[in-house]
Design a protein around this motif. Structure first.
Motif, PDB file in Angstrom:
ATOM      1  N   GLU A   1       0.877  -1.169   0.000  1.00 40.31           N
ATOM      2  CA  GLU A   1       0.000   0.000   0.000  1.00 40.31           C
ATOM      3  C   GLU A   1       0.920   1.227   0.000  1.00 40.31           C
ATOM      4  O   GLU A   1       1.783   1.354   0.876  1.00 40.31           O
ATOM      5  N   VAL A   2       0.824   2.076  -1.028  1.00 40.27           N
ATOM      6  CA  VAL A   2       1.698   3.262  -1.117  1.00 40.27           C
ATOM      7  C   VAL A   2       0.813   4.492  -1.373  1.00 40.27           C
ATOM      8  O   VAL A   2      -0.343   4.354  -1.784  1.00 40.27           O
ATOM      9  N   PRO A   3       1.341   5.696  -1.130  1.00 41.78           N
ATOM     10  CA  PRO A   3       0.529   6.896  -1.362  1.00 41.78           C
ATOM     11  C   PRO A   3       0.158   7.041  -2.833  1.00 41.78           C
ATOM     12  O   PRO A   3       0.982   6.765  -3.714  1.00 41.78           O
ATOM     13  N   LYS A   4      -1.068   7.454  -3.095  1.00 43.64           N
ATOM     14  CA  LYS A   4      -1.522   7.699  -4.458  1.00 43.64           C
ATOM     15  C   LYS A   4      -0.771   8.918  -5.005  1.00 43.64           C
ATOM     16  O   LYS A   4      -0.597   9.901  -4.283  1.00 43.64           O
TER      17      LYS A   4
ATOM     18  N   ALA B   1       0.234  14.568 -15.643  1.00 42.38           N
ATOM     19  CA  ALA B   1      -1.105  13.983 -15.625  1.00 42.38           C
ATOM     20  C   ALA B   1      -1.080  12.778 -14.699  1.00 42.38           C
ATOM     21  O   ALA B   1      -0.024  12.179 -14.470  1.00 42.38           O
ATOM     22  N   ILE B   2      -2.247  12.440 -14.151  1.00 39.50           N
ATOM     23  CA  ILE B   2      -2.366  11.206 -13.368  1.00 39.50           C
ATOM     24  C   ILE B   2      -3.216  10.225 -14.184  1.00 39.50           C
ATOM     25  O   ILE B   2      -4.284  10.592 -14.686  1.00 39.50           O
ATOM     26  N   VAL B   3      -2.703   9.011 -14.325  1.00 37.24           N
ATOM     27  CA  VAL B   3      -3.390   7.989 -15.107  1.00 37.24           C
ATOM     28  C   VAL B   3      -3.797   6.841 -14.179  1.00 37.24           C
ATOM     29  O   VAL B   3      -2.986   6.351 -13.388  1.00 37.24           O
TER      30      VAL B   3
ATOM     31  N   ALA C   1       0.909  -0.454 -10.775  1.00 39.58           N
ATOM     32  CA  ALA C   1       0.241   0.187  -9.639  1.00 39.58           C
ATOM     33  C   ALA C   1      -1.159   0.605 -10.083  1.00 39.58           C
ATOM     34  O   ALA C   1      -1.492   0.511 -11.264  1.00 39.58           O
ATOM     35  N   GLU C   2      -1.943   1.097  -9.147  1.00 37.66           N
ATOM     36  CA  GLU C   2      -3.294   1.542  -9.519  1.00 37.66           C
ATOM     37  C   GLU C   2      -3.271   2.883 -10.247  1.00 37.66           C
ATOM     38  O   GLU C   2      -4.124   3.149 -11.095  1.00 37.66           O
ATOM     39  N   TYR C   3      -2.310   3.745  -9.869  1.00 35.30           N
ATOM     40  CA  TYR C   3      -2.217   5.070 -10.507  1.00 35.30           C
ATOM     41  C   TYR C   3      -0.759   5.387 -10.819  1.00 35.30           C
ATOM     42  O   TYR C   3       0.152   4.910 -10.159  1.00 35.30           O
ATOM     43  N   LEU C   4      -0.562   6.249 -11.804  1.00 37.02           N
ATOM     44  CA  LEU C   4       0.788   6.659 -12.209  1.00 37.02           C
ATOM     45  C   LEU C   4       0.808   8.156 -12.467  1.00 37.02           C
ATOM     46  O   LEU C   4      -0.092   8.692 -13.134  1.00 37.02           O
ATOM     47  N   ARG C   5       1.840   8.821 -11.942  1.00 35.84           N
ATOM     48  CA  ARG C   5       2.051  10.227 -12.333  1.00 35.84           C
ATOM     49  C   ARG C   5       2.897  10.243 -13.598  1.00 35.84           C
ATOM     50  O   ARG C   5       3.972   9.644 -13.641  1.00 35.84           O
TER      51      ARG C   5
END
Ligand SMILES: [Zn+2]
Ligand SMILES: [Zn+2]
Length: 388
Positions: free
Chosen positions: A16-19, A28-30, A140-144
């Motif tokens: 579990e890591v910070p979004k 952008a956040i994907v 991961a669930e999200y990527l910067r």
């Protein structure tokens, strides 16, 4: 959010890591819908790449939906479906302006570390060590995504993820490998390594006019894929001497174009292979360039050697043969942005369906097990796609 993280040699975990959040106005956040494990991730898994830190988020082959954009992003908006290339490029430095995107001068915040080792820094990469930027990766669930106007490609044609995902790395990387080989009509092209990059190099060699393609590996299902999908002749290097066989196939001349799609962790056979293992074990050299040496030996005089395989540092190659045989060597991380539009078009036109390499689909949670499966080449594993 959940992400696959690096914790040392052969230790990948689901943490579990910070979004991620927007840091710069060009970010952008994907939200990731599909992400792949790459052969080059295995160099990290095996602890070969310096400057990895515990907890680093892995992955550089992602795609998904844009959920947030910075105030200066012009080409993307919320809801866009994008594939994100593994190299990060600013779009405005001299290298980006001359389409040498993987050499971007601005995208590696840790350029000094790379400069000390290599003299100059290449572009930053997602999920690929602190020396190459320290960017969190896309498993991961999200990527910067930094410089969001320069990298991601919009895919709105309704093609499923598995058909476009491999635009993030292995398809363009195989294509640039074939392009770098300077293939001319009817050339014989030899490809070492029938993993995903090798398979796309084979496909691309035909697209660029090869007359004959010879694929070299020892893993049976990969050789089979090279024959069935790649229309190649094959050499199983565990059962045959590669040099002798290639010379027999080409009347002693050698293949015109040689592609090393293996890189630093070549399996290697015989004394030569053993010598590499001993020297890397003693840290006298950083790579095991067995394939590179073999390709140099086999390549015809005046031929071209293209190296998409990843190498890390000091290595042991017979440069005298390169010089005396007048070989041209071309290499580099892929200049991704050159290839995204034209290769997407080949998929949309039905010229190629890149999903042929996909052997394993699973949830992100299964990532640690699949790193092991892929590394061991168990279960006929050639390419893994994970869904967060
Ligand atoms: Zn990759
Ligand atoms: Zn740049």
């Amino acid at each position: 959010m959940r992400a696959l993280t690096w914790h040392g040699e052969k230790d990948v975990r689901v943490d579990e890591v910070p979004k991620p959040e927007i840091v710069n106005p060009t970010d952008a956040i994907v939200e990731i819908t599909a992400t792949a494990i790459c052969g080059s991730d295995l160099h990290l898994y095996n602890g070969k790449m310096p400057s990895m830190r515990e907890g680093d988020v892995l992955g550089h082959e992602p795609m998904g939906e844009v959920v947030e954009v910075g105030s200066e992003v012009e080409t993307l908006e919320r809801g866009d479906r994008v594939v994100v290339p593994f190299t990060i490029s600013c779009g405005s430095c001299w290298f980006c302006e001359t389409e040498q995107y993987s050499l971007c001068d601005n995208s590696n915040p840790n350029a000094e570390m790379a400069r000390k080792m290599m003299g100059h820094s290449p572009a930053g990469l997602f999920g690929y060590s602190h020396m190459l930027g320290g960017y969190a990766g896309g498993q991961a669930e999200y990527l910067r995504v930094p410089y969001a106007d320069v990298g991601p490609i919009n895919v709105d044609s309704g093609l499923p993820d598995e058909q476009v995902l491999f635009l993030s790395d292995v398809f363009p990387t195989g294509y640039m490998a074939a392009e770098n080989a300077d293939i001319e009509e009817e050339d014989t092209v030899a490809v070492w390594g029938c993993g995903p990059v090798g398979q796309f190099a084979i496909q691309s060699a035909w697209m660029l006019g090869a007359g004959r393609v010879v694929a070299i590996d020892r893993v049976q299902e990969r050789l089979e894929m090279a024959r069935s999908h790649g229309d190649s002749e094959t050499i199983d290097y565990e059962n045959e001497d590669v040099y002798d066989r290639l010379m027999a196939m080409t009347g002693g001349r050698g293949p015109d174009r040689c592609i090393d799609a293996v890189g630093t962790e070549a399996h290697g056979t015989g004394l030569d292979g053993m010598s590499d293992r001993v020297k890397t074990g003693l840290k006298l050299q950083d790579d095991r360039p067995y394939v590179l040496r073999e390709a140099i030996k086999c390549c015809r005089k005046g031929g071209t050697l293209s190296v998409p395989g990843v190498y890390l540092g000091r290595t042991n190659i017979p440069f005298g043969s390169v010089m005396n045989k007048a070989l041209t060597v071309k290499t580099g991380q892929t200049h991704m942005q050159r290839y995204l539009d034209p290769l997407l078009e080949t998929i949309e036109d039905g010229e190629i369906d890149p999903s042929f390499i996909l052997t394993h689909r699973a949830d992100l949670e299964d990532g640690p097990d699949l790193y092991e499966t892929f590394n061991e080449k168990d279960d006929e594993c050639i390419k893994v796609m994970l869904t967060p």
